[in-house]
Motif scaffolding. Sequence first.
Motif, PDB file in Angstrom:
ATOM      1  N   ASP A  60       0.856  -1.194   0.000  1.00  0.00           N
ATOM      2  CA  ASP A  60       0.000   0.000   0.000  1.00  0.00           C
ATOM      3  C   ASP A  60       0.889   1.239   0.000  1.00  0.00           C
ATOM      4  OD1 ASP A  60      -2.383  -1.413   0.267  1.00  0.00           O
ATOM      5  OD2 ASP A  60      -2.127  -1.579   2.437  1.00  0.00           O
TER       6      ASP A  60
ATOM      7  N   TYR B 200       1.981   4.663   1.491  1.00  0.00           N
ATOM      8  CA  TYR B 200       1.869   5.142   2.877  1.00  0.00           C
ATOM      9  C   TYR B 200       0.692   6.106   3.029  1.00  0.00           C
ATOM     10  CZ  TYR B 200       5.995   2.773   4.517  1.00  0.00           C
ATOM     11  OH  TYR B 200       6.873   1.799   4.907  1.00  0.00           O
TER      12      TYR B 200
ATOM     13  N   LYS C  41      -2.206   4.026   3.651  1.00  0.00           N
ATOM     14  CA  LYS C  41      -2.149   3.509   5.017  1.00  0.00           C
ATOM     15  C   LYS C  41      -2.595   4.592   6.000  1.00  0.00           C
ATOM     16  CE  LYS C  41       1.120   1.252   8.162  1.00  0.00           C
ATOM     17  NZ  LYS C  41       2.507   0.836   8.373  1.00  0.00           N
TER      18      LYS C  41
ATOM     19  N   GLY D 224      -6.370   3.696   6.141  1.00  0.00           N
ATOM     20  CA  GLY D 224      -6.128   2.887   7.326  1.00  0.00           C
ATOM     21  C   GLY D 224      -6.371   3.687   8.586  1.00  0.00           C
TER      22      GLY D 224
ATOM     23  N   THR E  78      -1.250  -1.824  10.028  1.00  0.00           N
ATOM     24  CA  THR E  78      -2.504  -2.450   9.600  1.00  0.00           C
ATOM     25  C   THR E  78      -2.490  -3.903  10.032  1.00  0.00           C
ATOM     26  OG1 THR E  78      -1.367  -2.743   7.532  1.00  0.00           O
ATOM     27  CG2 THR E  78      -3.013  -1.014   7.609  1.00  0.00           C
TER      28      THR E  78
END
Length: 1491
Positions: free
Chosen positions: A187, A189, A192, A196, A409
């Motif tokens: 992914d 960042y 994320k 995320g 994650t």
Amino acid sequence: MKSFKLIVHQSSFSTSDLIINLKDYPGLKEKDIVEIYHPDNDYPRLLLQVAKVDAAGRGRDTISVEQSIATTFQLRTFADVYVNIVNVADVALDSVELTFKDQYMGRSEMWRLKNNLVSTCVYLNKKIEYCGGAIRCQVYEMWSQGDRVACGVITEDTKIVFRSSTSMVYLFIQMSSEMWDFDIHGDLYFEKAVNGFLAELFAKWKKNGSNHEVTIVLFSRTFYKAKSLEEFPQHMKECLQKDYRGRFYEDFYRVAVQNERYEDWSNVLLQLRRLFTDYQKIVLQYHERPNMEIPTAINSTAAQGNFLEVLNMSLNVFEKHYLDRCFDRTGQLSVVITPGVGVFEVDRELTNVTKQRIIDNGVGSDLVCVGEQPLHAVPLLKFHNKDNNLNSIDDYSMPHWINLSFYSTNKKVAYSNFIPRIKLPPRKSQEPLRKMYEDERKGKLLKEDEYMHNSIFDYDAYDAQVFQLPPAHSTCVQRVTRTKKTSVAGLEGMNRRSPPTSTMHHRKMSDPDIHHTVADILTNSGSSNKQGAYDTNSDATDSPLSSNRLSPRSSISSHKPVIRTGRALINPFDPSHVTVKLTSNRRRWTHIFPKGPTGVLIQQHHYQARPAGEPASRTEEHRENNIPKENGTSIINNNHSIYQVDGNVMGRKRMISASGTLAVLGVASTTPSTTNNASLALLWGATGEQEWTPALTTANRAIGVDWKSLTIPACLPITTDYFPDKRSLQNDYLVSDYNLLPDDVNADFAKNRAIYKEPLTTMEVFKELVSQRLAQGFQLIVGVNENEVIESHCPSTAAPPPSKVAPQIGKQSNAAPTKRYLLSIGRIFHKLTLVGSTITVTRYRPRHPYPPFNIHYRYRFHAPNHDTYEVSWVSFTTEKLETYNWNYMDHYICTRGDTDFALVEVNIMALKYWRFRTLLLPLNNPATKQIMEDETTHCDIYPTPTRHDLDQLTDGFLKMTEQYFNKVKRPNKQRGGVSNSPFRERVGSTRLHDRPRLRMEAMVAVKTVLERTQSQTGESDDTYDDGVLEPKLKANATLVEVVERMRSPTLGVGFLQQTVSLPSHTFVSIYAIHWLQANMEGVTYEKATSIMEKLLQERMICHASGDTSKRFVVGYYMYHILPQKKEKDSMPEYVKPLGDLQSFENEWMEVEVLGPRSPLVPAGSITGAIDISGSSPVTDDTGVPAFLCDNIDTSYMQLGSDSDMPLYKNTHLDIDVNNKSDRIEWGHARYQATFRPDQAYEMCIQWAVASGNIVAELIFGWARKAQSCRLQMVPIPADPLALPFTLKSDPLRGPIYVPLNEEPLLRSKTALFEGFPEVTWLERLFLFQEAIVGRFGFIKCTVESTSHEAGVGDHLYVHVTGNMFILIPTTVKSEQKALRTKPANRPLNSRYPVHPEAAPSPHEGYITRHVTGKNKDDYDNSRRMGFLWSWNHMISKKLKSSQTPATGDEGFQMRMLRDFKHFCANHEQRLSQFWDQCWELREKAHGIQSC
């Protein structure tokens, strides 16, 4: 123990949680704590306090528990329960967390609530109310003896943590180059961080019901590859900054969301993803222009980004929390989300500023890293190395004031659960390698024996020496020898490739808080190291000689000295062995952390990854033996070594040091410590008590995310536990003290006061002094041995005489009762002592205070609804807390806010007090309704207000002032009032000059108010009796007859009820004028005014304060009828006025009422002026817009008040109208001295001694009542436009520039107003702009100019809904009149004629910089016409009502802005049409005149 039947009751049946009949349980008393549990149940036992003694039992041996509690604790109805009296000490809580939402809870309220809760019983989710329900909170979590518990008793020592679900949250997302890298799961960042972390955070907010006010900012730093400023084109130079290495850079901020509260944040995530797609492209290519070379731009890495600058940006807003006080949120949180790993390269000075500001302001600062966790301790700040010397060493610091979280994650990779913790450098090309091999063939590499062999070089010895602590404050330079076996020739050979190793930069780390004492160094020299300064296991540190254990071959080595500063080096890979001296800063936040099982404060999101059964390490066991035994048992109970929290095993935390710190841990230390009681704390971490180990950071979960802090952030705790020891107090602090004797002070004041108010008792004053310090960020110091503090007071310096009070305390404890509080903020300590009726305030401040910092910073930012990244600038300064004038503040409290101690913000008294600014605006406008209902309609449909509209507004305002602000009573059938006046005691005096002539304009004004049919509104009838049966007074009646008629009980003017501060026969000036017009023949407004003037001159009436110097002011001003000499005897009940103008003004709000201000010069006579006045000021009587009229008043643009009144007046305010508070509270109102119906009216509520929630109740009450007066009350910010010229304006807010497109209006003319005298061009342009904003529903508001020196008139307008402001920048000064007559050098279609002497408004410079589009020649001198538009961010949900649907409505706001921009840009020819219509009106009027 006794068995009972359990039944449950609803809270409606009884408010108490427990009903028990005392007869059933012998020995049970009220206030006892009992535990209630089913014998067969494992569930936590319920504790409740016995409250009702005489509760009628519902049968014998029955107890009743409130239903929701029974459910929580799984108690079954009609089952048997055991009831048992418990010992309070056994169930005492260490700490309790209370949550609250949608309210403002000040720190003083927190303390008073805490005191109120002592010795009460709390249980999970218990709802707590305080101050008559004005303050509401709920129990969230409790800790006792290292464990989470379900209920317990709050004692004096319980720490109470307040957490707010409605805070002000700034989320900063660092858009550094790593955002475009991929993490181990593939992914980005950025994904994320947003999909995320943010998605999870918003979900947690929703689940928890958090309702934060959020601002989201994307930020980054762009470096430019350039050697000198000459390489940049002109348009780039204004915002460039240069760093310590000479690199040029610019910082960019993109505000995505500004002060918003959403139920659902999913749209915001979408918006962030949209911004991400072209963020980097826009920022890097921002300056590109066709055919122009610009230096290459690169996005910085996270470590080199603008991390500290961002924190300071939010601090500039948070620091001003007392200015724009919002009543439905508490708490401040800055969160930086970075793709980095928690290492930042920073400037040392900026670090110090940031640290001091974050700690002093008590702002929560969280750093969330979405990068992988490194193998060393973070956060880590690496200071810029400004020393060009090759030998200079890098310096590091570990900030304890940043709460760190790592977000990972939950994704799993099928084939591996390895998480790489080190980022590999990017792969290099093959070229250099090949070259190296070729070199080798040519024999250029060093010969075998010239290598540095690992065996020769004693790394351990070197490390031992590097990390050794230097002597305290030594100035000598230590030499660290580094041995190498290389010949000189070999060195030269190496030089070509890389510098010799000895000149490499050594990494060094230090923290400004580390002060080493000689004792520390001595303990480190031997191995009998009990100080915990570092571990004795490492063999290199065993003896101070270890560094000399060099290999025999080293004798021929060449020594290179390494120059070191006098600070200890710290190893970020093993920070646990370094302790620092404790400071107050270090302990400022510690009381929000619960104690773990070992008695150490813990952060719940740090997980130790260790097998559950295994002991942590040998050293831990060996440490425990050093812990002093209490009654022969080890204090730490070994059974506690494993501790489950929500399934995460927490390993036992190591105790820190065996001596000094035990006091900090709350364990009584039996061995006197050898070092001067200098408690130590671990360097790393927020608590200073939890150790860093690599185990914290590997494996499953590592340092998690502190979700609790991000969801319900804690407010700064009200207690702390650090006080300097005696030696430090004598050496490092200056002591001063002063005594307060409230009884004496108040006795003096009572003599001089016209209105007597019950003074505060000494005890009330004492508590209020503590309250006030807490409110301003101080903390109470608990758990400090008091006797030491007392003795240490006798100052070693000859500064003040030793306090007469302090020394006696130790000896005569049986004398007068004493109370003592210690408080601290930063390095400032206050000791408040109460002995008998004397309060002594002792202040300790640092002998060597930090130097004041002022850091200037330029940046570009792009706010919502803007088109470009605009240049802005800001200053970051530290507050000099030691100079705050506490003596003045304490007297203000002592005298209940007497006028002698007014709340002011002059430079010498930078007093902090809370403010809430409001505007009174017209309630409904049909145009607003139409725009809301019909999507297609344009927004420039606001009609000019008619005379009838303005009269109604004036009426409403008078009603509001009388009934709600002044709370005046009228006896018998006249107006019903409410209780007595809220305006109390004296605040600022406003002495006036001699009475000036009555201005024609005022006459005009009031005439319009009065020349109306009295039956027009129902409200005007109740001012006086309309049924005039007797004949009216003759036009030539004498003054005595007029006064007689005024006094008539049925036909009179209508007096106010006499009170302490109102004399007999008091009437209101504007109502007297109404009355004269109704009761006397042929009286016009002017005649009525002149009759009243004569009455005043003849001393038949007088101002109600008894002051004779005041002129007759028409408006809500109070006058009374004086008894004449011959009547004196016949009027025994006559009450004299106060005779003190200042006291009177402090008690009552008096406002002059004027008519609308006209921009036109009246045609000769006064009568001419009257015709205009009733209509709106924008047109003359024939309907021609003012900007095209011939008789323009050239002074109209100047903001100088056209009244002899001051702009504002102050009065005392009784805040606690419903008597809810547990203390006396008061505040002040600062209000505009004149009211005009066509302008917004400002009132600012100020307070220092009042509870936020109670102030809020008063204001919301007023806002509701204003609607019955056809007004709406809207809060406004202290700085409506947030321009960067204002000191500490919000750096992430700025006005939106809306240009006015005048091209289509020029047609064949060279200047817009060609044909009119050139002197009037500027005024006409301004009137034209004013006419445009008027069509869009904006009305003038005269607010104090915050932005710059007086004289530059900037005209501010507010929308009738209160949603937005518009500023029309102007450049008009009185001394410019002469200049303006000169012809300008170029045609005047440019924005302003530029004269060197005329200082343009700084806003004009701001406007000029808004260059839209990139093809414009950037800075030609033409100024552009336009408006500055800004949003009112103070409108909250509580102030929205069904009657004002548009207020705070986002759709309506955006539509207004869009439509206004379209109009000004002449879309659909709307601007041209308006211009043409105006000209038609003019021509029509001229046609009529010429006929």
